[in-house]
Design a protein around this motif. Structure first.
Motif, PDB file in Angstrom:
ATOM      1  N   CYS A  85      27.992  37.519  34.281  1.00  0.00           N
ATOM      2  CA  CYS A  85      29.301  38.081  33.903  1.00  0.00           C
ATOM      3  C   CYS A  85      29.144  39.416  33.192  1.00  0.00           C
ATOM      4  N   ARG A  88      28.763  41.884  35.594  1.00  0.00           N
ATOM      5  CA  ARG A  88      29.954  41.897  36.434  1.00  0.00           C
ATOM      6  C   ARG A  88      29.666  41.508  37.879  1.00  0.00           C
ATOM      7  N   ALA A  90      30.230  39.059  40.921  1.00  0.00           N
ATOM      8  CA  ALA A  90      31.397  38.270  41.321  1.00  0.00           C
ATOM      9  C   ALA A  90      31.123  36.769  41.295  1.00  0.00           C
ATOM     10  N   ARG A  93      31.716  34.989  37.657  1.00  0.00           N
ATOM     11  CA  ARG A  93      33.024  34.832  37.014  1.00  0.00           C
ATOM     12  C   ARG A  93      33.570  33.413  37.146  1.00  0.00           C
ATOM     13  N   PRO A  94      33.660  32.833  38.358  1.00  0.00           N
ATOM     14  CA  PRO A  94      34.165  31.458  38.427  1.00  0.00           C
ATOM     15  C   PRO A  94      33.210  30.445  37.802  1.00  0.00           C
ATOM     16  N   ARG A  97      33.718  30.605  34.117  1.00  0.00           N
ATOM     17  CA  ARG A  97      35.049  30.071  33.826  1.00  0.00           C
ATOM     18  C   ARG A  97      35.014  28.541  33.765  1.00  0.00           C
ATOM     19  N   LEU A 170      38.961  35.298  32.228  1.00  0.00           N
ATOM     20  CA  LEU A 170      38.211  35.442  33.476  1.00  0.00           C
ATOM     21  C   LEU A 170      39.076  35.179  34.703  1.00  0.00           C
ATOM     22  N   GLY A 171      40.252  34.608  34.524  1.00  0.00           N
ATOM     23  CA  GLY A 171      41.173  34.379  35.622  1.00  0.00           C
ATOM     24  C   GLY A 171      42.179  35.495  35.835  1.00  0.00           C
ATOM     25  N   HIS A 172      42.262  36.434  34.920  1.00  0.00           N
ATOM     26  CA  HIS A 172      43.221  37.539  35.035  1.00  0.00           C
ATOM     27  C   HIS A 172      42.857  38.450  36.204  1.00  0.00           C
ATOM     28  N   PRO A 173      43.868  38.940  36.934  1.00  0.00           N
ATOM     29  CA  PRO A 173      43.584  39.867  38.041  1.00  0.00           C
ATOM     30  C   PRO A 173      42.886  41.149  37.591  1.00  0.00           C
ATOM     31  N   ARG A 176      39.355  40.223  37.112  1.00  0.00           N
ATOM     32  CA  ARG A 176      38.765  39.883  38.410  1.00  0.00           C
ATOM     33  C   ARG A 176      38.365  41.143  39.171  1.00  0.00           C
TER      34      ARG A 176
END
Length: 184
Positions: A85, A88, A90, A93-94, A97, A170-173, A176
């Motif tokens: 994370c 950065r 991809a 991130r999930p 989260r 971490l869920g915000h556009p 993301r």
């Protein structure tokens, strides 16, 4: 509200607090990993010096060793997800989260257990006081135990909302869009 790459390019995003918290989480996981390694080494040393026929003690020590190894594996997974994370990536991130939510649930569960220990501690303290005058050593041990329980409860009270906040961020556009896919 949808945010496009064009919108992100026009205005500078502010300080990324979620990245700072990922750093802190990674450092705490690393510290915990070191603690688990040291404890596992002590348990292993105790297992090596255990005389033959001590099956009950050996079983208890093996259980402790298994927990230490399990905690170490989880700490290493948290370190990898946090590092991903911070860079950065991809995929991270999930993963972070979900880990933040699982750590939140685990922290709440451990907080309930600490609260139950606190209740038992208060009962034992009342019985000790009623039974007579406790020694200075017993009073010092009770004070130390009280501090440990309070610090543990306080850390969990702080950790739960922070972990929920990290999972939410971490869920915000906008967050993301800050992550990039892995290039082959």
């Amino acid at each position: 509200m949808l945010i496009s790459r064009y919108d992100l390019g026009r205005r500078k995003p502010g300080f990324a607090w979620w990245r700072m918290f990922a750093w802190v989480l990674m450092l705490l996981a690393a510290f915990g990993g070191v603690q688990y390694i040291q404890h596992a080494q002590q348990v292993w040393a105790a297992l090596q010096t255990l005389p033959a026929g001590e099956d009950q003690n050996a079983s208890t020590l093996h259980g402790m060793l298994n927990w230490d190894i399990g905690y170490l594996v989880v700490a290493l997974a948290v370190i990898v997800a946090c590092a991903g994370c911070i860079l950065r990536q991809a995929w991270a991130r999930p993963v972070l989260r979900v880990m933040a939510l699982l750590l939140c649930v685990w922290s709440a569960y451990r907080g309930v257990l600490l609260w139950q220990q606190w209740q038992t501690f208060d009962t034992a303290n009342a019985l000790l006081q009623a039974g007579g005058q406790p020694s200075a050593g017993q009073l010092a041990q009770l004070a130390d135990l009280r501090k440990i329980l309070l610090v543990g409860l306080g850390l969990r009270i702080v950790a739960i909302p922070l972990l929920l906040w990290l999972a939410w961020q971490l869920g915000h556009p906008a967050v993301r869009l800050q992550f990039r896919a892995r290039r082959l």
